[in-house]
Design a protein around this motif. Structure first.
Motif, PDB file in Angstrom:
ATOM      1  N   MET A   1     -20.830  62.193 117.962  1.00 47.98           N
ATOM      2  CA  MET A   1     -21.968  62.098 117.075  1.00 47.98           C
ATOM      3  C   MET A   1     -23.048  63.055 117.573  1.00 47.98           C
ATOM      4  O   MET A   1     -23.348  63.102 118.756  1.00 47.98           O
TER       5      MET A   1
ATOM      6  N   ASP B   1     -22.849  62.930 109.166  1.00 50.40           N
ATOM      7  CA  ASP B   1     -22.233  63.131 110.482  1.00 50.40           C
ATOM      8  C   ASP B   1     -23.270  63.296 111.580  1.00 50.40           C
ATOM      9  O   ASP B   1     -22.996  63.044 112.745  1.00 50.40           O
TER      10      ASP B   1
ATOM     11  N   TYR C   1     -26.800  62.078 113.096  1.00 50.68           N
ATOM     12  CA  TYR C   1     -27.806  61.017 113.074  1.00 50.68           C
ATOM     13  C   TYR C   1     -29.174  61.681 113.138  1.00 50.68           C
ATOM     14  O   TYR C   1     -29.439  62.454 114.054  1.00 50.68           O
TER      15      TYR C   1
END
Length: 101
Positions: free
Chosen positions: A1, A64, A66
């Protein structure tokens, strides 16, 4: 992430490193009601190191990447409204103050 930190998240003196740490290793994660379609805000709560005040970080996790757009020392009102004290023992602290306001 991958995590992107918006300038607005730095307003209350929380650093990008602290924000990234709380998102990566939260004590608590709460999905919030979106204000805008196509978004999914999530509240991340945690402390960077033991015995430090808990921080609140809100990020949009719909994509995808944050995108953190809010961060500050955890507020009692927010904790009370979401009944967070039922889930964790909260370490409150003093706000660091608004920067670039």
């Amino acid at each position: 992430m991958r995590i992107e930190v918006k300038t607005s998240a730095l307003k209350w003196g929380i650093t990008a490193h602290e924000i990234e740490t709380i998102i990566a290793f939260p004590v608590l994660r709460v999905v919030l009601e979106p204000r805008f379609s196509g978004t999914q805000p999530v509240l991340f709560v945690g402390a960077v190191t033991p015995n430090e005040p808990h921080l609140e970080v809100i990020a949009d996790v719909a994509a995808d990447v944050y995108v953190a757009f809010h961060a500050m020392v955890l507020r009692r009102k927010l904790a009370n409204d979401l009944e967070l004290d039922e889930l964790i023992t909260i370490n409150y602290g003093t706000q660091r103050g608004a920067h670039n306001a």
